[in-house]
Enzyme design. Structure first.
Site, PDB file in Angstrom:
ATOM      1  N   ARG A  63     -33.738  26.824 -18.791  1.00 33.69           N
ATOM      2  CA  ARG A  63     -35.085  27.069 -17.862  1.00 33.69           C
ATOM      3  C   ARG A  63     -36.228  25.626 -18.625  1.00 33.69           C
ATOM      4  O   ARG A  63     -37.494  25.795 -17.447  1.00 33.69           O
ATOM      5  CB  ARG A  63     -35.757  28.615 -18.334  1.00 33.69           C
ATOM      6  N   HIS A 114     -27.513  21.574 -19.506  1.00 33.69           N
ATOM      7  CA  HIS A 114     -28.639  21.753 -19.566  1.00 33.69           C
ATOM      8  C   HIS A 114     -29.514  21.174 -21.363  1.00 33.69           C
ATOM      9  O   HIS A 114     -30.260  21.149 -21.612  1.00 33.69           O
ATOM     10  CB  HIS A 114     -29.057  22.797 -20.419  1.00 33.69           C
ATOM     11  N   ARG A 135     -61.598  46.105 -27.919  1.00 36.58           N
ATOM     12  CA  ARG A 135     -60.882  45.555 -26.905  1.00 36.58           C
ATOM     13  C   ARG A 135     -59.867  46.491 -26.211  1.00 36.58           C
ATOM     14  O   ARG A 135     -59.138  47.902 -27.330  1.00 36.58           O
ATOM     15  CB  ARG A 135     -59.643  44.683 -27.736  1.00 36.58           C
ATOM     16  N   PRO A 146     -36.452  33.580 -27.662  1.00 34.32           N
ATOM     17  CA  PRO A 146     -36.766  33.308 -29.179  1.00 34.32           C
ATOM     18  C   PRO A 146     -37.941  34.095 -29.730  1.00 34.32           C
ATOM     19  O   PRO A 146     -38.863  34.363 -28.890  1.00 34.32           O
ATOM     20  CB  PRO A 146     -36.354  32.586 -29.818  1.00 34.32           C
ATOM     21  N   GLU A 147     -37.840  35.172 -30.609  1.00 44.12           N
ATOM     22  CA  GLU A 147     -39.341  35.644 -31.182  1.00 44.12           C
ATOM     23  C   GLU A 147     -38.958  35.411 -32.691  1.00 44.12           C
ATOM     24  O   GLU A 147     -38.192  34.680 -32.813  1.00 44.12           O
ATOM     25  CB  GLU A 147     -39.251  37.243 -30.912  1.00 44.12           C
TER      26      GLU A 147
END
Ligand SMILES: [Zn+2]
Length: 278
Positions: free
Chosen positions: A110, A91, A153, A2-3
């Site tokens: 996970r 889960h 950078r 998820p973002e």
């Protein structure tokens, strides 16, 4: 994973269900969720708390609770929340018993997701400031700020966008979508983008994130809504996961490359590869 748009989708769905509700009981079935705090510490700290607001910061869901307490949840790879599920799904890691007979279940195959309880607004700000850079859709999210942060950078601009301490909330999907919209190659060194490119990229990041929010997130993996439904942004990707297809702008074949260990999708006509890498 998820973002920002997926977490924002969950937040929008969750907020009306949780606001004003009391956490009567909490069962943490997996001690990894609260580490380094113990499950008992978080359980007792949350018991009886009234939810005042559900907010979001980067990819964190931030519950504001009575008594100046905050629960900071991160779903990581595979975390999801289900409201009033008929049964506990496989889960299940955390069960919230709310007043009026409602239940919220946190599921995470996970087990990388986390839940941290902090006391006081200052502790909350410190926790988030140590982990998150500038937040899209705020006044601080300017091309100038991005360019300054990236100055010197040499790492690829995509890696820069994925670093949560630089830009909060952007992950693999939305980085690809934003770079394509801005016409910037993902391998360009972040410090070499011009002011104009940063302006295009800043706007493109917000456009890509907004498109994701409007589609209620992307479900290419475990991401599900509060009721188990899927988001639809995966059907609207402009470039992400389109390897071998024609670029929607110029018709050239979309390529998949690896940038910073992540599968990355690019049109090398619309997004010019940096000269030294040609
Ligand atoms: Zn193209």
């Amino acid at each position: 994973m998820p973002e920002l748009p997926e977490v924002e989708t969950i937040r929008r769905q969750l907020a009306p269900h949780l606001a004003g509700r009391t956490v009567l009981e909490l069962e943490i079935l997996d001690s990894r969720w609260t580490r380094p705090a113990s499950p008992e510490e978080v359980e007792s700290g949350l018991r009886g708390a009234v939810v005042e607001a559900v907010e979001r910061s980067g990819k964190y869901l931030v519950w504001s609770l009575s008594g100046d307490r905050y629960l900071l949840m991160h779903l990581r790879m595979t975390g999801s929340l289900l409201f009033d599920p008929p049964l506990d799904p496989p889960h299940t890691r955390v069960r919230f018993q709310l007043d009026a007979g409602h239940r919220l279940v946190y599921v995470d195959p996970r087990r990388f997701g986390t839940g941290h309880l902090v006391h006081g607004r200052e502790a909350r700000e410190q926790y988030l400031a140590a982990r998150l850079g500038v937040e899209p859709f705020t006044a601080e999210f300017t091309a100038q700020r991005l360019r300054k942060t990236a100055s010197g950078r040499v790492a690829p601009v995509k890696a820069f966008l994925l670093d949560q301490r630089r830009v909060a909330g952007v992950g693999n999907i939305y980085a690809d979508e934003a770079l394509f919209r801005a016409g910037v190659h993902p391998l360009r060194p972040a410090g070499r983008l011009t002011a104009r490119e940063w302006e295009r990229l800043r706007a493109a990041i917000e456009q890509a994130l907004l498109a994701g929010i409007e589609a209620k997130g992307a479900s290419i993996d475990d991401f599900r809504h509060l009721d188990g439904a899927r988001g639809s942004f995966q059907d609207r990707f402009l470039i992400h996961r389109r390897a071998g297809e024609r670029c929607i702008t110029c018709g050239r074949t979309v390529r998949k490359i690896i940038v910073g260990g992540r599968g990355t999708y690019v049109c090398e006509r619309c997004q010019r590869r940096p000269r030294r890498l040609r």
